[in-house]
Scaffold this active site. Sequence first.
Site, PDB file in Angstrom:
ATOM      1  N   HIS A  74       5.123   1.462   9.107  1.00 32.50           N
ATOM      2  CA  HIS A  74       4.118   0.008   9.509  1.00 32.50           C
ATOM      3  C   HIS A  74       4.657  -1.143   8.991  1.00 32.50           C
ATOM      4  CE1 HIS A  74       1.608   3.353  11.081  1.00 32.50           C
ATOM      5  NE2 HIS A  74       0.646   2.452  11.374  1.00 32.50           N
ATOM      6  N   THR A 107       7.319   9.670   6.194  1.00 31.02           N
ATOM      7  CA  THR A 107       6.397  10.781   5.676  1.00 31.02           C
ATOM      8  C   THR A 107       6.962  11.966   6.101  1.00 31.02           C
ATOM      9  OG1 THR A 107       4.404   9.451   5.648  1.00 31.02           O
ATOM     10  CG2 THR A 107       4.496  11.942   5.504  1.00 31.02           C
ATOM     11  N   GLU A 152      -2.876  -1.384  11.202  1.00 30.19           N
ATOM     12  CA  GLU A 152      -3.485  -0.971  12.119  1.00 30.19           C
ATOM     13  C   GLU A 152      -4.480  -1.829  12.739  1.00 30.19           C
ATOM     14  OE1 GLU A 152      -3.666   3.355  12.246  1.00 30.19           O
ATOM     15  OE2 GLU A 152      -1.508   3.530  12.559  1.00 30.19           O
ATOM     16  N   CYS A 184       8.333   3.419   5.462  1.00 32.68           N
ATOM     17  CA  CYS A 184       7.174   3.377   6.175  1.00 32.68           C
ATOM     18  C   CYS A 184       7.264   2.756   7.430  1.00 32.68           C
ATOM     19  CB  CYS A 184       5.909   3.287   5.492  1.00 32.68           C
ATOM     20  SG  CYS A 184       4.486   3.433   6.594  1.00 32.68           S
ATOM     21  N   CYS A 221       9.312   8.754  11.217  1.00 32.54           N
ATOM     22  CA  CYS A 221       8.244   8.785  10.110  1.00 32.54           C
ATOM     23  C   CYS A 221       8.683   8.903   8.995  1.00 32.54           C
ATOM     24  CB  CYS A 221       7.380   9.914  10.237  1.00 32.54           C
ATOM     25  SG  CYS A 221       5.886  10.128   9.607  1.00 32.54           S
ATOM     26  N   ASP A 234       6.608  10.289  15.521  1.00 34.01           N
ATOM     27  CA  ASP A 234       5.990   9.495  14.436  1.00 34.01           C
ATOM     28  C   ASP A 234       4.654  10.298  14.425  1.00 34.01           C
ATOM     29  OD1 ASP A 234       5.619   7.975  12.279  1.00 34.01           O
ATOM     30  OD2 ASP A 234       4.273   6.663  13.691  1.00 34.01           O
ATOM     31  N   SER A 235       4.100  10.089  13.114  1.00 34.16           N
ATOM     32  CA  SER A 235       2.669  10.427  13.055  1.00 34.16           C
ATOM     33  C   SER A 235       1.629   9.591  13.903  1.00 34.16           C
ATOM     34  CB  SER A 235       2.246  10.397  11.590  1.00 34.16           C
ATOM     35  OG  SER A 235       2.388   9.095  11.255  1.00 34.16           O
TER      36      SER A 235
HETATM   37  N1  DGL Z   1       4.276   6.940   9.993  1.00 35.15           N
HETATM   38  C1  DGL Z   1       3.820   7.129   8.637  1.00 35.15           C
HETATM   39  C2  DGL Z   1       5.119   6.942   7.885  1.00 35.15           C
HETATM   40  O1  DGL Z   1       6.304   6.304   8.134  1.00 35.15           O
HETATM   41  C3  DGL Z   1       2.803   6.242   8.281  1.00 35.15           C
HETATM   42  C4  DGL Z   1       1.325   6.456   8.780  1.00 35.15           C
HETATM   43  C5  DGL Z   1       0.955   7.862   8.238  1.00 35.15           C
HETATM   44  O2  DGL Z   1       0.537   8.195   7.077  1.00 35.15           O
HETATM   45  O3  DGL Z   1       0.886   8.888   8.867  1.00 35.15           O
HETATM   46  O4  DGL Z   1       5.211   7.476   6.441  1.00 35.15           O
END
Ligand code: DGL
Length: 271
Positions: free
Chosen positions: A188, A75, A152, A186, A73, A10-11
Amino acid sequence: MDGRAIGVFDSGMGGLTTVRELIRRLPGEDIVYFGDTGRVPYGGRGAETIIKYARQDVAFLRTFDLKAIVIACGTVSTTALDVLARENPLPVIGVVEPAARAAVQATKTGRVGLVGTKATIASGAYERTLRQMLPTVQVTARACPLFVPLVENGRYRPGDALVDLLVEEYIAPIKAAGVDTLVLGCTHYPLLAEAIGAYLGPDVTLISSGAACVDTVARLLEEGDMTCGKADGGVHRYFASDSAADFGALASIFLGQDIQGQAQQIAIEEY
Ligand code: DGL
């Protein structure tokens, strides 16, 4: 029986919500997790940068002997899945198809809401996939850039004035569209599910993209006879591109368990 680990990336930290679900569903599997905490967030970046980062994340994970890679992730799944699947000779599973399938199964009215990062909504990947599965679907999509920093900072509980304000700000048009299903696209957002659910009411089904993705992973491994199922539980290893101590300190919000002292920092630019 396949003893190789499942790689998840993940990011940042958010993909741990998917790991949590993976551990619950497949407790006997070894997992290697990488969170690109040094470069998060990806969600406001352009496609080229997201693809470049995602390639490096996968290159690091592939230093381990893996049977599958899970893109936790939203994104990266919406922007780079095709590239990553083409370039890697092992199953690469993103969140879009599983979540879209779950949404199509859940909706009765064909009115589906979608929330995600700016890049996820801009990609149009969810709309395309939903429309392939249900041509008459009506999608109301909304980017919610402030949800990630909110979570976060530990602010996700309903009744928190800031949470309720942002939920209303972002979700009002989706409520007005009369959706009966909402995809939380997403990493989060599952933490905001209670607040979003309270705002939308009990008639709207919330689909967590991470949980839907884990269903697909489980099915893939079971059908391919690729599960491991260690009786005493799998080994879980955690890596981050920024401070391992910070990763450990924040991880419990997403993972639901304390892993302080277990994460290692790596230099992702070298991959
Ligand atoms: N992990 C990212 C997502 O699920 C969210 C955080 C980011 O913008 O990197 O899109």
